[in-house]
Write a protein that holds these residues in place. Structure first.
Motif, short mmCIF file in Angstrom:
data_model
loop_
_atom_site.label_atom_id
_atom_site.label_comp_id
_atom_site.label_asym_id
_atom_site.label_seq_id
_atom_site.Cartn_x
_atom_site.Cartn_y
_atom_site.Cartn_z
N ARG A 56 0.83 -1.20 0.00
CA ARG A 56 0.00 0.00 0.00
C ARG A 56 0.87 1.26 0.00
O ARG A 56 0.59 2.22 -0.71
N VAL A 57 1.93 1.24 0.77
CA VAL A 57 2.86 2.37 0.79
C VAL A 57 3.52 2.53 -0.59
O VAL A 57 3.65 3.65 -1.10
N ALA A 58 3.91 1.43 -1.19
CA ALA A 58 4.55 1.47 -2.51
C ALA A 58 3.60 2.02 -3.57
O ALA A 58 4.02 2.74 -4.47
N HIS B 62 -7.98 -6.48 -0.45
CA HIS B 62 -9.10 -5.83 -1.13
C HIS B 62 -8.85 -4.32 -1.23
O HIS B 62 -9.10 -3.71 -2.28
N THR B 63 -8.37 -3.74 -0.15
CA THR B 63 -8.05 -2.30 -0.15
C THR B 63 -6.98 -1.99 -1.19
O THR B 63 -7.10 -1.03 -1.97
N ASN B 64 -5.93 -2.81 -1.23
CA ASN B 64 -4.86 -2.60 -2.20
C ASN B 64 -5.36 -2.76 -3.63
O ASN B 64 -4.94 -2.04 -4.54
N ALA B 65 -6.27 -3.70 -3.84
CA ALA B 65 -6.84 -3.90 -5.18
C ALA B 65 -7.62 -2.66 -5.61
O ALA B 65 -7.55 -2.25 -6.78
N ARG B 66 -8.34 -2.06 -4.69
CA ARG B 66 -9.10 -0.84 -5.02
C ARG B 66 -8.14 0.32 -5.34
O ARG B 66 -8.37 1.09 -6.27
#
Length: 159
Positions: A26-28, A111-115
């Protein structure tokens, strides 16, 4: 006594590592660091492969000890069997609960990263179309029913 405790211990370790990798991913995404994203994806794949191997090993052990059906082993069957056991299996119950919580946490983060990734892809596509001189208003239908942009004579590349 079933020799599956080490499998659950390792699964728990993998899920913790996966959770940390998802945080790093997520940071990346926020830093738009493609090299880091690719590296993290490879690490995630490696962890998930190991997790699949552990799951297969666990199922084979459960089949060997006649805990689950040989032809159609299910997780529910194992849980029912585990509930029927005495307190000597409490450590396995606890490990399973911890793994379930970590798994749910990983699924939420994934799921959050996919969004986030989907949003970044849409933004990049839009910026690419702008560079090519395409506008979302200037699209035509193809013979297959999808749309494709019409190039403008005033592209940023020609300016």
């Amino acid at each position: 006594m079933l020799p599956i405790t080490p499998i659950f211990v390792r699964s728990k370790e993998i899920l913790k590592q996966l959770s940390l990798l998802l945080d790093e991913e997520r940071v990346a995404f926020g830093e738009l660091s493609s090299d880091t994203i690719v590296s993290l994806s490879e690490q995630k794949k490696s962890l998930l492969d190991e997790m699949n191997q552990l799951n297969n090993k666990r199922i084979n052990i459960l089949i060997k000890f006649d805990v689950v059906d040989r032809d159609n082993p299910t997780e529910e069957e194992f849980k029912v069997w585990l509930d029927q056991q005495d307190s000597s299996m409490d450590h396995i119950r606890l490990l399973m609960q911890e793994c379930d919580l970590l798994l749910r946490e990983c699924k939420t983060k994934n799921h959050t990263n996919a969004r986030i990734l989907n949003t970044l892809q849409k933004r990049n596509k839009h910026l690419f179309e702008l560079l090519q001189g395409h506008s979302s208003k200037n699209k035509v239908y193809t013979s297959r029913g999808s749309t494709k942009p019409i190039s403008s004579k005033h592209t940023l590349g020609r300016a």
